[in-house]
Design an enzyme around this catalytic site. Structure first.
Site: not given
Length: 396
Positions: A127, A130, A245, A376-377
């Site tokens: 993938q 990012s 997914e 998470n933020e």
């Protein structure tokens, strides 16, 4: 609602367990989304083919592409749970994501070429999403693709790419219209990872391994017929992938329950004086609080699976499960190391390491779970704004 209450699903669960016992490759000894040792790759490719052939992967695919045309997510949840419970390998790489994109937006020629190779394990996908400055805010990606004749020329850098060193094909997002709004100028591609101009550099991690990679793209030529979907609609193509997914929601719950059982075993170990950590009231209270969080995480996972099965899931259900899982997991493996006392200083490979250093390795990896798939933020902000209706965070 629990999804394993029907007789049909329970029978299917037993069938999957028997299949794993009979055919699975070597049991995973490490937690997380890790790259396998090179020597294991041929066996894992064969294992992928077995899972597809048995109908345990690709169930929702159309029949003419080898699937069962079964849109129900429940069997997929069961397969993900049982693979995690057995610490067995699932399909490595980004094959499920790529299949989702191809089935929803690929041309018939692309489906005929890529899907059989994906099912057989001949093609392993990675993938390429990012980037160094576009992780949780993926729409900020800067990798460019410009059309020259019948090819796109791609320049840029990707990072945190698991299995790039083994991949045959890359599921690539690149910007094709730099003047369009962030999410509207992106295109999805199927990139041959052996193309000239593709450079893969492993990233050595705190665990000592290199599961992630940097991928540099320098004048890489991609045939125009390898665009997935339409040009500048890659954001929508990527979104179609996510429906394929969903299994991670189920798998994470099994991992936590398994680790809780391991923690209880550690807490019952006697020292030289015959005492155990459970003799300490503070430890019992801490373990009790952690066990409660594990059970809550499991129930939340079941509730989200139920809503997915009914088609009523909210836009941030999976994000909330991921946040709770990753932070509970971090606390669990931290306690696993602490319960070993001085032995907690030993690591994988040390002769006397408890559980062959599993807890130490899991602790070093656990922080990655709080970042991968969206920090998470960022996910907390998403839940607050999109599900709870709280005021939007100020944007620069």
């Amino acid at each position: 609602m629990r999804l394993d209450t029907s007789a049909e699903l329970q029978e299917f669960r037993e069938e999957v367990r028997s299949f794993i016992r009979a055919h699975a490759p070597a049991r995973k000894t490490r937690t997380g989304v890790r790259s396998p040792e090179p020597a294991l790759l041929p066996e894992l490719r064969r294992w992928t083919a077995r899972l597809y052939a048995a109908g345990y992967l690709g169930r929702s695919w159309p029949v003419d592409h080898g699937g069962l045309d079964d849109p129900r997510p429940e069997p997929g949840f069961v397969v993900a749970e049982e693979l995690a419970r057995a610490r067995s390998w699932g399909q490595i790489g980004a094959g499920a994501l790529a299949a989702g994109a191809l089935l929803a937006h690929g041309t018939e020629e692309q489906k005929r070429h890529f899907l059989p190779r994906l099912r057989s394990g001949a093609d392993l996908w990675c993938q390429l999403f990012s980037e160094p400055e576009a992780g949780s805010d993926l729409a900020s990606l800067r990798t460019r693709a410009r059309l020259e004749g019948d090819h796109y020329v791609v320049d840029g850098q990707k990072v945190w790419t698991t299995n790039a060193q083994y991949a045959d094909v890359g599921y690539l997002l690149a910007r094709t219209d730099p003047d369009a709004p962030k999410t509207r100028g992106i295109t999805a591609f199927a990139l041959d990872m052996r193309s000239a101009g593709v450079e893969i550099r492993p990233l050595r991690e705190i665990t000592g391994d290199a599961d992630f990679n940097e991928v540099f793209l320098d004048g890489v030529r991609v045939p125009a017929d390898r665009v997935i979907g339409t040009v500048n609609a890659g954001w929508r193509v990527a979104g179609a992938s996510l429906a394929h997914e969903r299994g991670s929601v189920a798998a994470h719950s099994s991992e936590l329950l398994d680790d809780l059982a391991g923690l209880l075993a550690l807490a019952r170990r006697e020292d030289a004086d015959g005492r155990t950590p459970l003799d300490e009231p503070a430890l019992r209270a801490r373990l009790g609080r952690l066990a409660t969080r594990v059970r809550v995480a499991d129930l939340m996972s079941r509730a989200v699976q139920s809503r997915m099965a009914a088609g009523t899931e909210g836009p941030t259900d999976a994000a909330a499960v991921k946040v709770l899982f990753s932070e509970t997991n971090l606390d669990a493996v931290t306690l696993g190391v602490e319960l070993q006392g001085l032995d907690g200083l030993l690591v994988r490979g040390d002769e006397d390491a408890v559980d062959d250093g599993y807890w130490q390795d899991a602790l070093l990896y656990a922080r990655a779970y709080t970042i991968a798939g969206g920090a998470n933020e960022v996910l907390r902000t998403t839940v607050a704004e999109r599900s709870l209706g709280l005021p939007r965070e100020p944007r620069p």
